[in-house]
Write a protein that holds these residues in place. Structure first.
Motif, PDB file in Angstrom:
ATOM      1  N   GLU A   1       0.791  -1.150   0.046  1.00 45.41           N
ATOM      2  CA  GLU A   1      -0.091   0.001   0.104  1.00 45.41           C
ATOM      3  C   GLU A   1       0.699   1.228   0.124  1.00 45.41           C
ATOM      4  N   SER A   2       2.195   1.220   0.123  1.00 43.04           N
ATOM      5  CA  SER A   2       2.999   2.422   0.086  1.00 43.04           C
ATOM      6  C   SER A   2       2.964   2.860  -1.376  1.00 43.04           C
ATOM      7  N   VAL A   3       3.174   4.278  -1.303  1.00 43.28           N
ATOM      8  CA  VAL A   3       2.868   4.839  -2.616  1.00 43.28           C
ATOM      9  C   VAL A   3       4.314   5.801  -3.201  1.00 43.28           C
ATOM     10  N   PHE A   4       4.387   6.055  -4.394  1.00 39.03           N
ATOM     11  CA  PHE A   4       5.130   6.732  -5.135  1.00 39.03           C
ATOM     12  C   PHE A   4       4.619   7.711  -6.278  1.00 39.03           C
ATOM     13  N   ALA A   5       5.621   8.634  -6.581  1.00 42.56           N
ATOM     14  CA  ALA A   5       5.142   9.519  -7.490  1.00 42.56           C
ATOM     15  C   ALA A   5       5.277   8.892  -9.077  1.00 42.56           C
ATOM     16  N   HIS A   6       4.005   8.594  -9.766  1.00 41.47           N
ATOM     17  CA  HIS A   6       4.041   7.880 -11.006  1.00 41.47           C
ATOM     18  C   HIS A   6       4.345   9.133 -11.905  1.00 41.47           C
ATOM     19  N   PRO A   7       5.597   8.976 -12.851  1.00 44.17           N
ATOM     20  CA  PRO A   7       5.877  10.165 -13.532  1.00 44.17           C
ATOM     21  C   PRO A   7       4.953  10.427 -14.612  1.00 44.17           C
ATOM     22  N   ARG A   8       4.229   9.422 -15.171  1.00 44.38           N
ATOM     23  CA  ARG A   8       3.523   9.611 -16.400  1.00 44.38           C
ATOM     24  C   ARG A   8       1.803  10.031 -16.001  1.00 44.38           C
ATOM     25  N   LEU A   9       1.666   9.249 -15.048  1.00 41.15           N
ATOM     26  CA  LEU A   9       0.150   9.596 -14.338  1.00 41.15           C
ATOM     27  C   LEU A   9       0.019  10.901 -13.634  1.00 41.15           C
ATOM     28  N   LYS A  10       1.320  11.163 -13.365  1.00 40.81           N
ATOM     29  CA  LYS A  10       1.392  12.831 -12.474  1.00 40.81           C
ATOM     30  C   LYS A  10       0.401  12.599 -11.125  1.00 40.81           C
ATOM     31  N   ARG A  11       0.466  11.244 -10.509  1.00 37.51           N
ATOM     32  CA  ARG A  11      -0.118  11.378  -9.042  1.00 37.51           C
ATOM     33  C   ARG A  11       0.515  10.151  -8.640  1.00 37.51           C
ATOM     34  N   LYS A  12       0.105  10.055  -7.258  1.00 38.06           N
ATOM     35  CA  LYS A  12       0.975   8.906  -6.418  1.00 38.06           C
ATOM     36  C   LYS A  12       0.004   7.669  -6.780  1.00 38.06           C
ATOM     37  N   VAL A  13       0.733   6.592  -6.904  1.00 38.11           N
ATOM     38  CA  VAL A  13       0.339   5.312  -6.855  1.00 38.11           C
ATOM     39  C   VAL A  13       0.992   4.329  -5.987  1.00 38.11           C
ATOM     40  N   SER A  14       0.073   3.137  -5.561  1.00 36.77           N
ATOM     41  CA  SER A  14       0.567   2.242  -4.618  1.00 36.77           C
ATOM     42  C   SER A  14       1.100   1.100  -5.200  1.00 36.77           C
ATOM     43  N   TYR A  15       1.861   0.314  -4.691  1.00 36.45           N
ATOM     44  CA  TYR A  15       2.429  -0.841  -5.532  1.00 36.45           C
ATOM     45  C   TYR A  15       1.463  -1.792  -5.937  1.00 36.45           C
ATOM     46  N   ARG A  16       0.360  -2.042  -5.049  1.00 32.45           N
ATOM     47  CA  ARG A  16      -0.685  -2.720  -5.337  1.00 32.45           C
ATOM     48  C   ARG A  16      -1.531  -2.423  -6.844  1.00 32.45           C
ATOM     49  N   THR A  17      -1.592  -0.930  -6.871  1.00 26.18           N
ATOM     50  CA  THR A  17      -2.203  -0.581  -8.086  1.00 26.18           C
ATOM     51  C   THR A  17      -1.016  -0.652  -9.269  1.00 26.18           C
ATOM     52  N   ALA A  18       0.167  -0.613  -8.981  1.00 19.23           N
ATOM     53  CA  ALA A  18       1.339  -0.749 -10.097  1.00 19.23           C
ATOM     54  C   ALA A  18       1.141  -2.151 -10.714  1.00 19.23           C
ATOM     55  N   ILE A  19       0.717  -3.243  -9.634  1.00 21.90           N
ATOM     56  CA  ILE A  19       0.555  -4.698 -10.425  1.00 21.90           C
ATOM     57  C   ILE A  19      -0.714  -4.695 -11.369  1.00 21.90           C
ATOM     58  N   LYS A  20      -1.726  -3.842 -11.040  1.00 23.71           N
ATOM     59  CA  LYS A  20      -2.901  -3.817 -11.960  1.00 23.71           C
ATOM     60  C   LYS A  20      -2.382  -3.116 -13.167  1.00 23.71           C
ATOM     61  N   LEU A  21      -1.565  -2.134 -13.063  1.00 29.27           N
ATOM     62  CA  LEU A  21      -1.263  -1.081 -14.237  1.00 29.27           C
ATOM     63  C   LEU A  21      -0.385  -2.007 -15.163  1.00 29.27           C
ATOM     64  N   ASP A  22       0.301  -2.929 -14.671  1.00 24.90           N
ATOM     65  CA  ASP A  22       1.201  -4.004 -15.752  1.00 24.90           C
ATOM     66  C   ASP A  22       0.242  -4.869 -16.380  1.00 24.90           C
ATOM     67  N   CYS A  23      -0.872  -5.169 -15.631  1.00 24.14           N
ATOM     68  CA  CYS A  23      -1.917  -5.991 -16.399  1.00 24.14           C
ATOM     69  C   CYS A  23      -2.397  -4.913 -17.665  1.00 24.14           C
ATOM     70  N   TYR A  24      -2.821  -3.822 -17.472  1.00 21.22           N
ATOM     71  CA  TYR A  24      -3.252  -2.952 -18.396  1.00 21.22           C
ATOM     72  C   TYR A  24      -2.244  -2.841 -19.711  1.00 21.22           C
ATOM     73  N   LYS A  25      -1.083  -2.576 -19.050  1.00 17.78           N
ATOM     74  CA  LYS A  25       0.159  -2.466 -20.035  1.00 17.78           C
ATOM     75  C   LYS A  25       0.212  -3.627 -21.032  1.00 17.78           C
ATOM     76  N   LEU A  26      -0.189  -4.938 -20.567  1.00 18.55           N
ATOM     77  CA  LEU A  26      -0.183  -6.085 -21.297  1.00 18.55           C
ATOM     78  C   LEU A  26      -1.419  -6.015 -22.311  1.00 18.55           C
ATOM     79  N   ILE A  27      -2.329  -5.477 -21.939  1.00 20.64           N
ATOM     80  CA  ILE A  27      -3.657  -5.330 -22.777  1.00 20.64           C
ATOM     81  C   ILE A  27      -3.243  -4.597 -23.883  1.00 20.64           C
ATOM     82  N   LYS A  28      -2.731  -3.455 -23.489  1.00 19.25           N
ATOM     83  CA  LYS A  28      -2.334  -2.363 -24.353  1.00 19.25           C
ATOM     84  C   LYS A  28      -1.302  -2.917 -25.531  1.00 19.25           C
ATOM     85  N   PHE A  29      -0.614  -3.748 -25.134  1.00 13.18           N
ATOM     86  CA  PHE A  29       0.610  -4.498 -26.135  1.00 13.18           C
ATOM     87  C   PHE A  29      -0.483  -5.530 -26.925  1.00 13.18           C
TER      88      PHE A  29
END
Length: 332
Positions: free
Chosen positions: A288-316
């Motif tokens: 649940e710890s967060v970091f500043a996501h340079p593209r989304l311009k907002r703070k994102v948790s590592y839990r969300t980062a896992i889901k974002l990787d799923c969306y990256k794969l869908i985009k591919f």
């Protein structure tokens, strides 16, 4: 723990009106359905079909673990998100571009391991420099030249072997590992790795469940019956970031101690209940710890980062956008 509920004791889980009730030792503990997304059963828990129907209607996933703290299986409601178009394209991508996705996963894992080791290099653990240099040099170059999945898996196997070899320079003496042993783990560090990897794997199952991806069609790991192999793929790059950083923090800050938090038998070693609770608390905190996501311009948790990787794969798969898994250094 936010949307995750952990059950670490033996008991019975039932539906009580419009909430969940866990009964242990003659006492009831109520679990609100609102905001509950997943439940972890880490001990012997009795359930019935009435409960499963209730869980299904509320889209709650349940993960079951066995005596050895390994993942047994999951109950999740019928797919919320079904896309025939994505399924067809996911199979096409497996047939035509499997190697491209697999290379990205292995490179991503290598980059994240190097970044974790670099943290210790900066803190006077200069012995790890050889492995960092090897990853950033020969290893990544070798991945580019790999011609098949077997070569990639062999390269990744060597990557993990070298990473484990650096534990003697990172961890306290009580937690030194001679070799990786999984089923069942035979010493405290193997117990932590197995438990942490199982938690991350199930977190990834839950993340994929809430996308249109098919859990069974993977790229690095062989699609196989009896497991969600895409979860193995997606979780791979997050192991250094979430599982191993959790382990290193708990061990080196003496929050987990061999004499206090583990139970040993003749041929295996497991976390005791207090040890599991300590590990879960730190694991969830890191997730649940967060970091500043340079593209989304907002703070994102590592839990969300896992889901974002799923969306990256869908985009591919759907749009042929580059698939670059999460990178710890770039935070993207």
């Amino acid at each position: 723990m936010g949307s995750t509920r952990y059950i670490t004791s033996m008991g019975e889980l039932t539906r009580k009106d419009n909430s969940l009730c866990f009964r242990k030792n003659g006492k009831n503990v109520y679990i609100p359905v609102e905001n509950t997304k997943e439940i972890y059963c880490l001990n012997e828990v009795s359930i019935n079909s009435k409960l499963l129907d209730f869980l299904s209607r509320n889209n709650i996933v349940v993960h079951f673990f066995n005596y050895y703290e390994g993942y047994s299986g999951s109950f999740y409601p019928r797919d919320q998100y079904i896309s025939g178009k994505l399924l067809v394209k996911q199979v096409e991508t497996f047939n035509n571009r499997r190697l491209d996705v697999a290379k990205s996963i292995v490179k991503g894992t290598g980059n994240n391991i190097a970044e974790v080791l670099y943290h210790y290099y900066k803190h006077n653990k200069k012995e790890v420099k050889g492995t960092i240099d090897w990853i950033r040099g020969g290893f990544l170059q070798g991945i580019e030249k790999s011609n098949n999945i077997k070569q990639l898996m062999a390269a990744e196997g060597e990557l993990w072997h070298r990473f484990y070899g650096e534990f003697k320079n990172i961890l306290l003496d009580d937690f030194i590992m001679n070799k990786r042993v999984k089923r069942p783990p035979d010493n405290p560090i193997n117990a932590l790795i197995s438990f942490g990897n199982s938690l991350l794997y199930t977190k990834t199952i839950s993340a994929i469940y809430r996308t249109h991806l098919d859990q069974r069609i993977s790229f690095l790991h062989e699609p196989s019956e009896g497991r969600f192999s895409l979860s193995l793929d997606i979780s791979e790059v997050f192991k250094p970031v979430i599982v191993y950083k959790t382990i290193f923090h708990l061990v080196n800050n003496r929050k987990l101690q061999v004499a206090k938090h583990f139970q040993r038998k003749v041929n295996y070693c497991l976390l005791n209940e207090e040890g599991r609770k300590t590990f879960i608390q730190e694991f969830e905190k890191r997730l649940e710890s967060v970091f500043a996501h340079p593209r989304l311009k907002r703070k994102v948790s590592y839990r969300t980062a896992i889901k974002l990787d799923c969306y990256k794969l869908i985009k591919f798969i759907m749009e042929d956008k580059d698939f670059v898994p999460f990178n710890l250094k770039e935070k993207i």
